[in-house]
Design an enzyme around this catalytic site. Structure first.
Site, PDB file in Angstrom:
ATOM      1  N   ASP A   3     -24.893 -21.008 -18.066  1.00  0.00           N
ATOM      2  CA  ASP A   3     -24.991 -22.467 -18.200  1.00  0.00           C
ATOM      3  C   ASP A   3     -26.215 -23.040 -17.473  1.00  0.00           C
ATOM      4  O   ASP A   3     -27.045 -22.300 -16.952  1.00  0.00           O
ATOM      5  CB  ASP A   3     -23.668 -23.085 -17.713  1.00  0.00           C
ATOM      6  CG  ASP A   3     -23.262 -24.304 -18.527  1.00  0.00           C
ATOM      7  OD1 ASP A   3     -24.141 -24.996 -19.071  1.00  0.00           O
ATOM      8  OD2 ASP A   3     -22.045 -24.585 -18.614  1.00  0.00           O
TER       9      ASP A   3
ATOM     10  N   ASP B  94     -22.699 -30.801 -25.503  1.00  0.00           N
ATOM     11  CA  ASP B  94     -21.359 -30.310 -25.856  1.00  0.00           C
ATOM     12  C   ASP B  94     -20.802 -30.949 -27.128  1.00  0.00           C
ATOM     13  O   ASP B  94     -20.920 -32.155 -27.345  1.00  0.00           O
ATOM     14  CB  ASP B  94     -20.387 -30.595 -24.714  1.00  0.00           C
ATOM     15  CG  ASP B  94     -20.632 -29.660 -23.542  1.00  0.00           C
ATOM     16  OD1 ASP B  94     -21.670 -28.965 -23.533  1.00  0.00           O
ATOM     17  OD2 ASP B  94     -19.775 -29.633 -22.647  1.00  0.00           O
TER      18      ASP B  94
HETATM   19  C1  GAL Z   1     -21.025 -27.217 -20.076  1.00  0.00           C
HETATM   20  C2  GAL Z   1     -21.059 -26.321 -21.296  1.00  0.00           C
HETATM   21  C3  GAL Z   1     -19.652 -26.254 -21.843  1.00  0.00           C
HETATM   22  C4  GAL Z   1     -18.742 -25.665 -20.786  1.00  0.00           C
HETATM   23  C5  GAL Z   1     -18.815 -26.487 -19.517  1.00  0.00           C
HETATM   24  C6  GAL Z   1     -18.060 -25.850 -18.357  1.00  0.00           C
HETATM   25  O1  GAL Z   1     -22.287 -27.308 -19.525  1.00  0.00           O
HETATM   26  O2  GAL Z   1     -21.947 -26.848 -22.227  1.00  0.00           O
HETATM   27  O3  GAL Z   1     -19.617 -25.489 -23.028  1.00  0.00           O
HETATM   28  O4  GAL Z   1     -19.108 -24.334 -20.541  1.00  0.00           O
HETATM   29  O5  GAL Z   1     -20.152 -26.646 -19.099  1.00  0.00           O
HETATM   30  O6  GAL Z   1     -18.128 -26.579 -17.194  1.00  0.00           O
END
Ligand code: GAL
Length: 418
Positions: free
Chosen positions: A149, A207
Site C-alpha cells: 500500500d 478505493d
Molecule cells: C487502502 C487500500 C485498500 C485497503 C486499505 C486498508 O489504501 O487502497 O484497498 O487495502 O488501504 O487500510
C-alpha cells in the site's frame, strides 16, 4: 535442436513481459478481506474462507485468499529479529500456520503491507528499513501474494515511488519464492508507466465502493490504459464489489453482473470481496451465478492477455457529469472489445445510462453492431454466443443485441462460422 526448443517455447509464451517472475500469466483470481470485513478479521474467518475457497471456488480458477490490513501486532515488530508479528489475539497461530493450512487445501495465501512507515489503518509497515526483512519473512511463512500500500510515506518515497516499490520487488525476487507482487498506490504518479517493470499489478485509482458511480468512474480511468496490460502485468481497477453490502452502497444484481464482466474484460485481478463462506445460501445464488460464470471467467483468463478497449460508443442527447440534461432523453451505449486466442473476439455492450438506474431520461436499449466496426469482416458469417443467457445466433454484416437494461451489460463471443 536446442534452438528449436527455444523457438517453440517462445511461440507458446508469445509476448514476454518486462516483469516475468513466473507468477500469473493471466490475472490472479481469489478473495480479499478488505471490502467486506475491513479490520474485523481473525484466524477463524481466514480458515473458514480457505475452506470455502477450496471446496467451492477452486474449480472455477479462484485460488488466493488474501489477508488485507490489520493482521499484524499493532504495538510493533519483534524486538530482536525485527520481523513483523501477527496479532497474537486474532491470529494466535501466526501466518505460517495459515499459509500451510491454505496449501494443504490447494489454496494460496496473500498478505498486505505498505511501502511507507505504517499501513493505512496504522499498523507497522515495511518502509524504509524493513523491505528486505519483510520479504524474507513473508517467503519464510509461505506467502504467495503481497499487496503493498501507499500510506504514511515521506518526501523521499514520494519523490521516487518506483525506487521504493522497486526495492521491495527486488527483495521479493531475491527470496526465490514466487510471490505475486501487487502495488497499491492508487494510481498516483502514473504507476502504469513504471510498475510493469517491477510488479505484477498496480492499482490505477483510489478505493472502489459498491456503487454504480464508483464502478463507472474507475472504468473510465482504466479505459485509456489498455496498452500497459499484458501477460504477468495487469492494471488493477481494485477488488470486486459483487454482493458486498456496505451501507449506503450496494450494487444491484444487474450492476454487479456488469461490474464482473467489465473487470474480466479489463484483465483485472478478480478478487472477490463478499463472504464466500455463505456463497451457497439460497438468497445469494444470484451472486454465485455471477462469479462462477465460466465463460466470462474465460475472458479474463484468455491466454492472449489483452485488455479490452472501447471500440465505439453510441452516445446521444446532452449528457453532463453522467446525467442526461436533454429534454428528449439520452442514449449511452459503450461497445467494448477484447481480442481472444484463435482470432475470436468478446464484445461487451454496456448500457451505462445515468448515475441513477431509475433516471427516466435513459431507457432499455437494444443496439445494432455493424460487424466492420468491431474489426470483423463483412463477408464472413459469425457464430455469436451470449455468455450470460447462453443463446447462440449467427450473424453476417451486422448483429442486433438483446434488449439491455440501464446499468446492464450483454457480452458476446464472436467466432467465425465453419
Ligand atoms: C487502502 C487500500 C485498500 C485497503 C486499505 C486498508 O489504501 O487502497 O484497498 O487495502 O488501504 O487500510
Amino acid at each position: 535442436m536446442k534452438l528449436n526448443i527455444l523457438l517453440a517455447a517462445l511461440l507458446v509464451v508469445g509476448y514476454v513481459s518486462a516483469f516475468d517472475n513466473g507468477v500469473a500469466r493471466t490475472p490472479p483470481m481469489g478473495w480479499n478481506s478488505w471490502n467486506l470485513f475491513a479490520c474485523n478479521i481473525n484466524e477463524q474467518l481466514i480458515i473458514e474462507t480457505i475452506d470455502a475457497m477450496s471446496s467451492k471456488l477452486l474449480k472455477y480458477g479462484y485460488q488466493y485468499v488474501n489477508i488485507d490490513d490489520c493482521w499484524s501486532r499493532k504495538e510493533g515488530r519483534d524486538n530482536t529479529t525485527k520481523e513483523l508479528i501477527a496479532d497474537p489475539i486474532r491470529f494466535p497461530r501466526g501466518i505460517k500456520y495459515l499459509a500451510d493450512y491454505a496449501h494443504s487445501k490447494g489454496v494460496k495465501l496473500g498478505i498486505y503491507s505498505d511501502v511507507g512507515f505504517l499501513t493505512c489503518a496504522g499498523y507497522p509497515a515495511s518502509g524504509k528499513d524493513f523491505y528486505e526483512i519483510d520479504a524474507k519473512t513473508f517467503a519464510k511463512w509461505g506467502v504467495d501474494y503481497l499487496k503493498f500500500d501507499w500510506c504514511f510515506t515521506d518526501d523521499e518515497i514520494r519523490a521516487a515511488p518506483w525506487k521504493f516499490y522497486g526495492r521491495m520487488s527486488q527483495a521479493l525476487n531475491s527470496t526465490g519464492r514466487p510471490i505475486f507482487y501487487s502495488i497499491c498506490n492508487w494510481g498516483d504518479f502514473k504507476p502504469w508507466e513504471w510498475a510493469p517493470k517491477i510488479s505484477n499489478s498496480w492499482r490505477t485509482t483510489g478505493d472502489i465502493n459498491p456503487s454504480w458511480a464508483s464502478v463507472i468512474d474507475i472504468l473510465d480511468k482504466n479505459r485509456p490504459l489498455h496498452q500497459f496490460s499484458g501477460p504477468y502485468t495487469f492494471n488493477d481497477p481494485d477488488m470486486l464489489e459483487v454482493e458486498v453490502d456496505r451501507p449506503p452502497n450496494k450494487l444491484t444484481v444487474e450492476e454487479a453482473r456488469s461490474h464482473f464482466t467489465l473487470w474480466a474484460m479489463l484483465n483485472s485481478p478478480l478478487l472477490l470481496g463478499n463472504d464466500i463462506r455463505r456463497i451457497d445460501d439460497q438468497d445469494r445464488k444470484w451472486a454465485k451465478d455471477i462469479i462462477t460464470n465460466e465463460e466470462v471467467i474465460a475472458l479474463s483468463q484468455d491466454n492472449l492477455v489483452l485488455q479490452a478497449k472501447v471500440l465505439y460508443e453510441d452516445k446521444r442527447g446532452e449528457i453532463k457529469d453522467n446525467k442526461c440534461v436533454d429534454q428528449n432523453g439520452c442514449v449511452w451505449i459503450e461497445v467494448w472489445g477484447k481480442q481472444l486466442v484463435g482470432g475470436n473476439i468478446a464484445v461487451a455492450v454496456l448500457n451505462r445510462a445515468g448515475v441513477d438506474v431509475n433516471d427516466p431520461k435513459f431507457k432499455k436499449e437494444s443496439h445494432t453492431i455493424p460487424l466492420k466496426s468491431i474489426g470483423l469482416s463483412d463477408t464472413n458469417e459469425y457464430v455469436v454466443r451470449n455468455l450470460w443467457t447462453k443463446q447462440k445466433t449467427n450473424a453476417k454484416q451486422q448483429f442486433t443485441t438483446d434488449s439491455i437494461d440501464q446499468h446492464s451489460i450483454a457480452v458476446y463471443k464472436f467466432t467465425k462460422a465453419q
